[in-house]
Design a protein around this motif. Structure first.
Motif, PDB file in Angstrom:
ATOM      1  N   UNK A  85       1.019  -1.318  -0.141  1.00 27.50           N
ATOM      2  CA  UNK A  85      -0.066  -0.226  -0.542  1.00 27.50           C
ATOM      3  C   UNK A  85       0.462   0.977  -0.578  1.00 27.50           C
ATOM      4  N   UNK A  86       1.949   1.626  -0.556  1.00 26.69           N
ATOM      5  CA  UNK A  86       2.828   2.169  -0.744  1.00 26.69           C
ATOM      6  C   UNK A  86       2.625   3.509  -1.203  1.00 26.69           C
ATOM      7  N   UNK A  87       2.283   4.668  -0.721  1.00 23.93           N
ATOM      8  CA  UNK A  87       1.756   5.377  -1.967  1.00 23.93           C
ATOM      9  C   UNK A  87       2.800   5.739  -2.174  1.00 23.93           C
ATOM     10  N   UNK A  95      10.720  11.549   3.463  1.00 18.30           N
ATOM     11  CA  UNK A  95      11.746  10.459   3.346  1.00 18.30           C
ATOM     12  C   UNK A  95      11.178   9.459   3.548  1.00 18.30           C
ATOM     13  N   UNK A  96      10.349   9.729   4.729  1.00 15.50           N
ATOM     14  CA  UNK A  96       9.869   8.622   5.236  1.00 15.50           C
ATOM     15  C   UNK A  96       8.776   7.651   4.339  1.00 15.50           C
ATOM     16  N   UNK A  97       8.431   6.360   4.272  1.00 11.90           N
ATOM     17  CA  UNK A  97       7.441   6.116   3.597  1.00 11.90           C
ATOM     18  C   UNK A  97       5.943   6.248   3.914  1.00 11.90           C
ATOM     19  N   UNK A  98       4.763   6.937   3.166  1.00  9.54           N
ATOM     20  CA  UNK A  98       3.382   6.830   3.234  1.00  9.54           C
ATOM     21  C   UNK A  98       3.190   5.618   2.860  1.00  9.54           C
ATOM     22  N   UNK A  99       1.843   5.190   3.707  1.00 11.63           N
ATOM     23  CA  UNK A  99       1.096   4.482   3.101  1.00 11.63           C
ATOM     24  C   UNK A  99      -0.051   5.076   3.129  1.00 11.63           C
TER      25      UNK A  99
END
Length: 186
Positions: A85-87, A95-99
């Motif tokens: 669900x990586x957005x 830098x931080x992955x958001x889902x």
């Protein structure tokens, strides 16, 4: 789950709380605005007509014969629709992955009156508001998808004291919303 995960070094951020509260509040506002112009069940801000309220303000001991709609949020369930669900990267630091997850939820509008037929008519109006305005509701409430709307069976609610017994006809709005989240290791 790993016993080696140090929770003092990870923070999880989500908009889940705002999604569930916002949708319930949006339904309350929508119904108040609609019934302000209704001839049969006029809503007035001074509670002299139809009463539209949250379950937390509903008091069964002091209910009169006035029709009312009591709004209740039901379960909010995660729907696993994809493997990842990586957005993208969070707008916080890039830098931080958001889902993005999808979650199924339900709002129940309990249409109540001392008269069973009046409760049925009120429920039919609420049901038709949800059906006729489904695209507008989806866009305005930022709902990903409206799954269904339904009218439940009439129920008798016993009141305490000398209050009249109420009839309740529930109307359910089932929807899917997007919930964003990210985790950050600190």
């Amino acid at each position: 789950m790993s016993r080696n995960l140090d929770f003092s070094k990870v923070k999880i951020f989500t908009d889940l709380e705002s999604v569930t509260d916002r949708i319930k509040n949006d339904v309350i506002v929508l119904l108040k605005e609609y019934f302000e112009t209704d001839d049969k069940f006029p809503y007035y801000t001074n509670d002299s007509g139809l009463i539209i309220e949250d379950r937390d303000t509903f008091n069964k001991k002091t209910v009169g014969a006035k029709p009312r709609i009591v709004i209740v949020r039901q379960d909010f369930r995660w729907a696993n629709l994809s493997l990842n669900d990586f957005a993208g990267l969070s707008s916080l630091d890039n830098k931080t992955p958001e889902y993005l997850d999808h979650a199924n939820g339900e709002i129940i509008c309990n249409c109540m009156s001392a008269n069973g037929l009046e409760a049925e008519i009120l429920a039919a109006k609420v049901f038709m508001i949800f059906r006729a305005l489904k695209q507008e509701i989806r866009e305005e409430f930022d709902i990903f998808h409206i799954d269904s709307s339904s009218i439940g069976a009439e129920q008798r609610i016993l009141n305490e004291g000398n209050q009249p017994a109420l009839r309740n006809v529930p109307v359910t709005l089932s929807y899917m919303a997007q919930v964003s989240w990210y985790k950050k290791f600190i």
